[in-house]
Design a protein around this motif. Sequence first.
Motif, PDB file in Angstrom:
ATOM      1  N   ALA A  66      18.332   9.706 -38.146  1.00 50.29           N
ATOM      2  CA  ALA A  66      18.123  10.108 -36.751  1.00 50.29           C
ATOM      3  C   ALA A  66      16.696   9.744 -36.377  1.00 50.29           C
ATOM      4  O   ALA A  66      15.850   9.496 -37.255  1.00 50.29           O
ATOM      5  N   TYR A  67      16.440   9.712 -35.079  1.00 47.13           N
ATOM      6  CA  TYR A  67      15.120   9.323 -34.586  1.00 47.13           C
ATOM      7  C   TYR A  67      14.706  10.199 -33.414  1.00 47.13           C
ATOM      8  O   TYR A  67      15.555  10.616 -32.618  1.00 47.13           O
ATOM      9  N   ILE A  68      13.411  10.422 -33.293  1.00 46.56           N
ATOM     10  CA  ILE A  68      12.820  10.938 -32.069  1.00 46.56           C
ATOM     11  C   ILE A  68      12.058   9.763 -31.477  1.00 46.56           C
ATOM     12  O   ILE A  68      11.203   9.167 -32.145  1.00 46.56           O
ATOM     13  N   LYS A 107       8.201   3.063 -30.759  1.00 47.63           N
ATOM     14  CA  LYS A 107       7.526   3.864 -31.778  1.00 47.63           C
ATOM     15  C   LYS A 107       8.425   5.083 -31.918  1.00 47.63           C
ATOM     16  O   LYS A 107       8.676   5.797 -30.939  1.00 47.63           O
ATOM     17  N   VAL A 108       8.981   5.285 -33.115  1.00 40.07           N
ATOM     18  CA  VAL A 108       9.900   6.394 -33.348  1.00 40.07           C
ATOM     19  C   VAL A 108       9.469   7.178 -34.578  1.00 40.07           C
ATOM     20  O   VAL A 108       8.716   6.674 -35.417  1.00 40.07           O
ATOM     21  N   LEU A 109       9.979   8.383 -34.660  1.00 42.85           N
ATOM     22  CA  LEU A 109       9.849   9.166 -35.874  1.00 42.85           C
ATOM     23  C   LEU A 109      11.235   9.139 -36.505  1.00 42.85           C
ATOM     24  O   LEU A 109      12.222   9.583 -35.897  1.00 42.85           O
ATOM     25  N   HIS A 110      11.347   8.535 -37.683  1.00 42.94           N
ATOM     26  CA  HIS A 110      12.616   8.335 -38.386  1.00 42.94           C
ATOM     27  C   HIS A 110      12.852   9.484 -39.353  1.00 42.94           C
ATOM     28  O   HIS A 110      11.930   9.917 -40.053  1.00 42.94           O
ATOM     29  N   PHE A 111      14.097   9.965 -39.391  1.00 42.51           N
ATOM     30  CA  PHE A 111      14.485  11.040 -40.304  1.00 42.51           C
ATOM     31  C   PHE A 111      15.740  10.639 -41.054  1.00 42.51           C
ATOM     32  O   PHE A 111      16.688  10.141 -40.446  1.00 42.51           O
ATOM     33  N   THR A 112      15.749  10.865 -42.357  1.00 41.57           N
ATOM     34  CA  THR A 112      16.992  10.709 -43.110  1.00 41.57           C
ATOM     35  C   THR A 112      17.889  11.890 -42.755  1.00 41.57           C
ATOM     36  O   THR A 112      17.420  12.908 -42.215  1.00 41.57           O
ATOM     37  N   SER A 113      19.180  11.794 -43.052  1.00 40.00           N
ATOM     38  CA  SER A 113      20.067  12.930 -42.778  1.00 40.00           C
ATOM     39  C   SER A 113      19.634  14.141 -43.600  1.00 40.00           C
ATOM     40  O   SER A 113      19.725  15.278 -43.133  1.00 40.00           O
ATOM     41  N   GLU A 114      19.113  13.904 -44.814  1.00 42.28           N
ATOM     42  CA  GLU A 114      18.629  15.003 -45.646  1.00 42.28           C
ATOM     43  C   GLU A 114      17.437  15.698 -44.999  1.00 42.28           C
ATOM     44  O   GLU A 114      17.327  16.924 -45.021  1.00 42.28           O
TER      45      GLU A 114
END
Length: 138
Positions: free
Chosen positions: A53-55, A101-108
Amino acid sequence: MNEHARLRQQLTAIDRFAGLSDAEITAIVDNGTPVNVPANWSLIWEKTPADKAYIILEGDVVVRRRGEEIARLGPGDTVGETAIVANKLRNASVVSVTPLKVLHFTSEAVQQLLAEVPTFRTALEKTADERLGSTGPA
């Protein structure tokens, strides 16, 4: 200003995250990875597992379902969280329209934040409910 402080400042400027405490904002930044994405890059693909997911901090994306544009999103929007929260396959593809420019998140990382930061959970669940209720972006 170092990058961590700049990311915290960018997140607190987003309405969805404006009411979060310093500790909560720090947890979000600590669990994400800042990423620069070129224009015309696919971030998420329809009918694939929810693995990230991303912000969006800067730039714009287009959301497509079955090849048809259904939304345009920009700074402050989240993408990819709906499928993680709902534990479903992606219901749309997301492609950058401009450099991002994003903040990337793994599903975990998303799952960890959902468990540890109740206000983050509330914000994402509200977004997921709105999008799933309107069959909006993945």
